[in-house]
Motif scaffolding. Structure first.
Motif, PDB file in Angstrom:
ATOM      1  N   ARG A  64      -2.521 -96.785  74.346  1.00 31.14           N
ATOM      2  CA  ARG A  64      -2.601 -96.242  72.995  1.00 31.14           C
ATOM      3  C   ARG A  64      -2.075 -97.209  71.937  1.00 31.14           C
ATOM      4  N   ARG A  99      -1.760 -94.633  65.258  1.00 30.28           N
ATOM      5  CA  ARG A  99      -1.197 -93.762  66.293  1.00 30.28           C
ATOM      6  C   ARG A  99      -1.589 -92.306  66.091  1.00 30.28           C
ATOM      7  N   PHE A 102      -4.214 -90.161  68.210  1.00 29.85           N
ATOM      8  CA  PHE A 102      -3.929 -89.596  69.529  1.00 29.85           C
ATOM      9  C   PHE A 102      -3.341 -88.187  69.445  1.00 29.85           C
TER      10      PHE A 102
END
Length: 243
Positions: A64, A99, A102
């Motif tokens: 990620r 980020r 996600f």
């Protein structure tokens, strides 16, 4: 006849790419605001980010942090190229943006539940094989309660390629004549499946990530279908098995 069916998760059973595309569009808009005075255009920024992201996937697999890092690396590249001062506040904003993708809600594709219900009720054994980080993927699985279909037959791999699928098939002693891989990615689902000598169903996406699109240079040993909708999967398998 009972079949063993491996499903991909992202962009096969649940939406994924569309959230990345929306996030990248926000990234491009902000980068254009910063760099258009220097003559830097959106398409060039988009290509630079994609090249950085894909290179990291080739080297390290699906992690990620690579996605927000690709934003920051592209930003630093254009700062260095134009002489624009790097700012910690800019990089923090880019990291948070990248980020955030996600945390998107796990949204099933149409007829996901009906398709899995039908296959399970027909007596087929369902497996889930997905690429990514264990925590991220299991959170999606839990949100949609997919364990009811796959139980412990869930495989999460950081590198999703020929070797990874071959290891799963070999360790599980799968009967390859009665095993299927169903997924949207030609690179990580279909070519590995055909290479391993199992049946494959390509779930075609309207807008596919360029990383997933490669030439198929493997001669299918068994069945190979391309479908548009999940609900078509049970009848396609049933008709092939009964011919």
């Amino acid at each position: 006849m009972k079949q063993t069916i491996l499903f991909d998760l992202d962009d096969t059973l649940i939406h994924c790419n569309k959230y990345f595309y929306l996030t990248i569009d926000k990234f491009i808009a902000q980068m254009e605001d910063w760099f258009s005075p220097y003559g830097i255009e959106g398409p060039d920024i988009r290509k630079k980010q994609m090249d950085i992201d894909v290179q990291a996937i080739h080297l390290f697999g699906f992690k990620r942090d690579h996605f927000p890092e690709s934003f920051i690396e592209a930003y630093r590249f254009y700062c260095d190229q134009t002489g624009r001062k790097r700012l910690d506040t800019d990089e923090k904003w880019l990291w948070t943006l990248g980020r955030g993708v996600f945390d998107a809600v796990a949204e099933p594709y149409p007829y996901m539940q009906e398709t899995l219900d039908k296959l399970a009720s027909d007596g087929h054994e369902l497996h889930l094989y997905t690429g990514g980080e264990l925590f991220i993927q299991h959170r999606k699985i839990e949100r949609l309660q997919l364990e009811r279909y796959f139980e412990s037959r869930i495989y999460v791999r950081q590198h999703k390629n020929n070797e990874a699928l071959e290891n799963i098939l070999a360790e599980g002693r799968f009967d390859r004549d009665h095993t299927w891989m169903i997924g949207n990615s030609i690179r990580t689902d279909i070519v590995p499946a055909l290479t391993a000598g199992i049946h494959a169903i390509h779930m075609k996406s309207e807008a596919e990530w360029s990383y997933n699109v490669i030439q198929i240079d493997v001669q299918p040993r068994g069945a190979f279908f391309t479908l548009q909708k999940l609900i078509e999967v049970p009848d396609t398998i049933h008709q092939y098995v009964r011919r």
